[in-house]
Design a protein around this motif. Structure first.
Motif, PDB file in Angstrom:
ATOM      1  N   THR A  79       0.758  -0.996   0.203  1.00 31.93           N
ATOM      2  CA  THR A  79       0.264   0.057   0.006  1.00 31.93           C
ATOM      3  C   THR A  79       0.841   1.838  -0.102  1.00 31.93           C
ATOM      4  O   THR A  79       1.563   1.386   1.244  1.00 31.93           O
ATOM      5  N   LEU A  80       0.476   1.723  -0.550  1.00 28.89           N
ATOM      6  CA  LEU A  80       1.814   2.919  -1.644  1.00 28.89           C
ATOM      7  C   LEU A  80       0.690   4.357  -0.898  1.00 28.89           C
ATOM      8  O   LEU A  80      -0.121   4.835  -1.771  1.00 28.89           O
ATOM      9  N   SER A  81       1.465   5.455  -0.011  1.00 26.20           N
ATOM     10  CA  SER A  81       0.606   6.537  -0.109  1.00 26.20           C
ATOM     11  C   SER A  81       1.719   7.612  -0.642  1.00 26.20           C
ATOM     12  O   SER A  81       2.711   7.593  -0.416  1.00 26.20           O
ATOM     13  N   PHE A  82       0.812   8.389  -1.008  1.00 28.41           N
ATOM     14  CA  PHE A  82       1.301   9.350  -1.757  1.00 28.41           C
ATOM     15  C   PHE A  82       1.695  11.023  -1.410  1.00 28.41           C
ATOM     16  O   PHE A  82      -0.082  11.588  -1.048  1.00 28.41           O
ATOM     17  N   MET A  83       2.434  11.713  -0.974  1.00 32.99           N
ATOM     18  CA  MET A  83       2.441  13.188  -0.406  1.00 32.99           C
ATOM     19  C   MET A  83       1.296  13.832  -1.394  1.00 32.99           C
ATOM     20  O   MET A  83       1.156  14.061  -2.710  1.00 32.99           O
ATOM     21  N   GLU A 100      -1.860  -0.886  -4.317  1.00 34.38           N
ATOM     22  CA  GLU A 100      -2.681   0.183  -3.550  1.00 34.38           C
ATOM     23  C   GLU A 100      -2.183   1.256  -2.617  1.00 34.38           C
ATOM     24  O   GLU A 100      -0.903   1.631  -2.539  1.00 34.38           O
ATOM     25  N   LEU A 101      -3.549   2.472  -3.413  1.00 34.15           N
ATOM     26  CA  LEU A 101      -2.843   3.459  -3.077  1.00 34.15           C
ATOM     27  C   LEU A 101      -3.374   4.413  -1.730  1.00 34.15           C
ATOM     28  O   LEU A 101      -4.893   4.225  -1.362  1.00 34.15           O
ATOM     29  N   LEU A 102      -3.100   5.128  -1.002  1.00 32.98           N
ATOM     30  CA  LEU A 102      -3.308   6.114  -0.105  1.00 32.98           C
ATOM     31  C   LEU A 102      -3.279   7.294  -0.886  1.00 32.98           C
ATOM     32  O   LEU A 102      -2.498   7.350  -1.035  1.00 32.98           O
ATOM     33  N   LEU A 103      -3.866   8.219   0.292  1.00 34.14           N
ATOM     34  CA  LEU A 103      -3.468   9.690   0.222  1.00 34.14           C
ATOM     35  C   LEU A 103      -2.420  10.428   0.906  1.00 34.14           C
ATOM     36  O   LEU A 103      -3.472   9.907   2.551  1.00 34.14           O
ATOM     37  N   ILE A 160      -0.640  -4.156  10.382  1.00 36.41           N
ATOM     38  CA  ILE A 160      -0.345  -3.399   9.894  1.00 36.41           C
ATOM     39  C   ILE A 160       0.574  -2.768  10.551  1.00 36.41           C
ATOM     40  O   ILE A 160       1.053  -2.027  10.818  1.00 36.41           O
ATOM     41  N   ALA A 161       1.799  -2.302   8.771  1.00 41.47           N
ATOM     42  CA  ALA A 161       3.329  -1.448   9.262  1.00 41.47           C
ATOM     43  C   ALA A 161       3.434  -0.762   8.821  1.00 41.47           C
ATOM     44  O   ALA A 161       3.129  -0.501   7.380  1.00 41.47           O
ATOM     45  N   VAL A 165      -4.241  -2.666   2.725  1.00 42.24           N
ATOM     46  CA  VAL A 165      -4.030  -2.116   3.461  1.00 42.24           C
ATOM     47  C   VAL A 165      -5.902  -2.241   3.790  1.00 42.24           C
ATOM     48  O   VAL A 165      -6.556  -2.391   4.876  1.00 42.24           O
ATOM     49  N   SER A 166      -6.825  -2.085   2.615  1.00 45.46           N
ATOM     50  CA  SER A 166      -7.685  -2.611   3.008  1.00 45.46           C
ATOM     51  C   SER A 166      -8.323  -3.899   3.123  1.00 45.46           C
ATOM     52  O   SER A 166      -9.880  -3.945   3.629  1.00 45.46           O
ATOM     53  N   ALA A 167      -7.927  -4.643   2.744  1.00 45.03           N
ATOM     54  CA  ALA A 167      -8.241  -6.733   3.035  1.00 45.03           C
ATOM     55  C   ALA A 167      -7.938  -6.458   4.900  1.00 45.03           C
ATOM     56  O   ALA A 167      -8.758  -6.804   5.225  1.00 45.03           O
ATOM     57  N   VAL A 168      -7.130  -5.760   4.822  1.00 48.26           N
ATOM     58  CA  VAL A 168      -7.509  -5.524   6.625  1.00 48.26           C
ATOM     59  C   VAL A 168      -8.322  -5.260   7.691  1.00 48.26           C
ATOM     60  O   VAL A 168      -8.808  -5.676   8.151  1.00 48.26           O
ATOM     61  N   VAL A 169      -8.994  -3.616   6.376  1.00 50.47           N
ATOM     62  CA  VAL A 169      -9.633  -3.083   7.122  1.00 50.47           C
ATOM     63  C   VAL A 169     -10.658  -4.018   7.665  1.00 50.47           C
ATOM     64  O   VAL A 169     -11.614  -4.234   8.131  1.00 50.47           O
ATOM     65  N   ARG A 170     -11.342  -4.433   5.996  1.00 52.80           N
ATOM     66  CA  ARG A 170     -12.337  -5.162   5.459  1.00 52.80           C
ATOM     67  C   ARG A 170     -12.784  -6.531   6.962  1.00 52.80           C
ATOM     68  O   ARG A 170     -13.538  -7.349   7.335  1.00 52.80           O
ATOM     69  N   TYR A 171     -11.467  -7.259   7.213  1.00 53.34           N
ATOM     70  CA  TYR A 171     -10.828  -8.013   8.001  1.00 53.34           C
ATOM     71  C   TYR A 171     -11.415  -7.794   9.582  1.00 53.34           C
ATOM     72  O   TYR A 171     -12.295  -8.515  10.544  1.00 53.34           O
TER      73      TYR A 171
END
Length: 350
Positions: free
Chosen positions: A149-153, A172-175, A304-305, A334-340
Motif C-alpha cells: 500500500t503506497l501512500s503519496f504526498m 494499492e494507493l492511499l493519500l 499493519i506496518a 491495507v483495505s483487506a485488513v480493514v475488511r477483516y
C-alpha cells in the motif's frame, strides 16, 4: 254630416291594428312558447329512451322485464364501482417493474486491490509513506513485490503519472495528508491541516488534496500528532471521508488520536497502524520491527506496518517479502485488513 269614404277607411284600419295587437299577438307568443316546450320534451324523452337501449313503451303498457323498484333510501352512499378484471392477454403485455439500481460500491472498495487466497493465514499489510517527492526511491518502492500500500504526498508533483504506475505494478494507493504536529518547528508541508483553521479552511485544504489524483482507497496522516488529537479539527475530515466513501488509516502519531473514535462514530471504514518499521533506520532495528509485525499478525490475525522509502527500509523489505509464505503469513493491501477487522468487530458486537 257628409260621408267621407277615405277617412272612414283610415279609421277602420287603425281599429283593426289595435285589436290585432291586443288579442292576436299575445296568443301567438304563448303558442310559440308552448311549441318550444313540447319539442324540448320530445327530444329529451327520445334521448332517454336511446340510452336505455329500448323503445318507448306504449302509453299505459308495462315493460315485461321491469322489476318492482324499492323506494330509495334518503342520503344513501353510492357503492364503489368494481373494475372489471383485465383479460390475460392484456396483462401479459405489461412489462414487469424495473428493479432498483444496484448501489455503487464505495471508493474504498471500488479501488481496492484484489487479494490473493489467504487460506486462513494471518494478514500482513505494509504501508510506505511520503511517496512522490523522491522520484528515485518512489520507483524503487514500486518495484517491491506486492501488493503493498503506497501512500503519496498531496503536494508531490506529477501525481497522476506516478500513481498510475504504482497501480499498474499491483499496489494499492492511499493519500498522505499533512497535518499539524505537536512540535511547532515541524512543518507538515503545503496545504497542511492545522487546529487553528476554521472548519471551512480545513475542508478547503483537504478537498484540494483529495483532488490531486484518483484511485486511492483512503487517507492516512502525515505527522499530525497535534491535529489528530483535536476532535473539532478531525470531525470535518472524517465527515468528508464518509461522504466520499473513503477509509481512514490512523498512523497513530499521537496516543490520544481522535481519528479512530470519530471514524467508528461516523461509520467510516478504519484501521490503526500497529508497527513503525524505521523510526530507527539501522538495518538491525528494521529487522526487529518486522519480527514484531509477524508476532502481532499471528496473535491478532492481522497487522499493519508503516515505513518510508529509506534505502535501509527498501533493502530490508526486498529480503523479507519473499519469505512471507514460508512463515505462514500472507501479504495483503491495507483495505483487506480493514475488511477483516470490521468483520471481527461485527462478530464481537453480535
Amino acid at each position: 254630416m257628409r260621408f267621407r269614404p277615405k277617412r272612414f277607411a283610415k279609421v277602420r284600419w287603425r281599429a283593426l291594428q289595435r285589436a290585432y295587437r291586443r288579442h292576436v299577438i299575445p296568443h301567438r307568443r304563448a303558442a310559440l312558447v308552448a311549441l318550444l316546450v313540447f319539442g324540448a320534451g320530445v327530444v329529451l324523452l327520445a334521448t332517454f329512451s336511446f340510452r336505455q337501449g329500448g323503445q318507448l313503451p306504449a302509453p299505459g303498457a308495462a315493460r315485461p322485464d321491469a322489476a318492482p323498484v324499492a323506494p330509495a333510501q334518503p342520503f344513501a352512499q353510492p357503492e364503489k364501482s368494481v373494475r372489471a378484471a383485465r383479460p390475460p392477454e392484456e396483462a401479459a403485455l405489461r412489462l414487469p417493474p424495473m428493479p432498483p439500481p444496484a448501489a455503487a460500491k464505495p471508493a474504498w472498495l471500488r479501488y481496492a486491490v484484489p487479494i490473493p487466497a489467504t487460506g486462513n493465514r494471518p494478514l500482513v499489510a505494509i504501508v510506505l509513506d511520503d511517496l512522490g517527492l523522491d522520484r528515485v526511491r518512489t520507483t524503487e518502492a514500486m518495484r517491491l513485490s506486492g501488493p503493498l500500500t503506497l501512500s503519496f504526498m498531496t503536494y508531490a508533483s506529477d501525481l497522476a503519472a506516478q500513481t498510475q504506475a504504482a497501480r499498474h505494478a499491483g499496489h494499492e494507493l492511499l493519500l498522505h495528508v499533512p497535518m499539524e504536529a505537536v512540535d511547532q518547528h515541524a512543518d507538515p508541508g503545503p496545504h497542511g491541516l492545522f487546529t487553528a483553521l476554521s472548519r471551512e479552511e480545513i475542508l478547503e485544504r483537504l478537498r484540494w488534496g483529495l483532488g490531486r489524483f484518483d484511485g486511492f482507497v483512503g487517507i492516512n496522516n502525515h505527522m499530525g500528532s497535534k491535529f489528530t488529537a483535536d476532535e473539532r479539527g478531525m470531525a470535518p475530515v472524517i465527515e468528508e471521508l464518509r461522504a466520499r466513501g473513503l477509509m481512514f488509516l490512523d498512523s497513530r502519531t499521537s496516543p490520544s488520536s481522535a481519528g479512530l473514535r470519530l471514524a467508528i462514530a461516523y461509520g467510516v471504514p478504519h484501521a490503526g497502524r500497529d508497527v513503525f518499521l524505521d523510526d530507527d533506520q539501522t538495518p538491525s532495528a528494521i529487522v526487529r520491527q518486522l519480527a514484531r509485525l509477524e508476532q502481532l499478525a499471528r496473535q491478532h490475525g492481522s497487522a499493519i506496518a508503516i515505513g518510508h522509502p529509506h534505502d535501509a527500509t527498501i533493502a530490508a523489505l526486498k529480503a523479507w517479502l519473499p519469505l512471507l509464505g514460508e512463515k505462514g503469513l500472507v501479504l495483503v493491501p491495507v483495505s483487506a485488513v480493514v475488511r477483516y477487522r470490521m468483520t471481527e468487530e461485527g462478530e464481537v458486537r453480535r
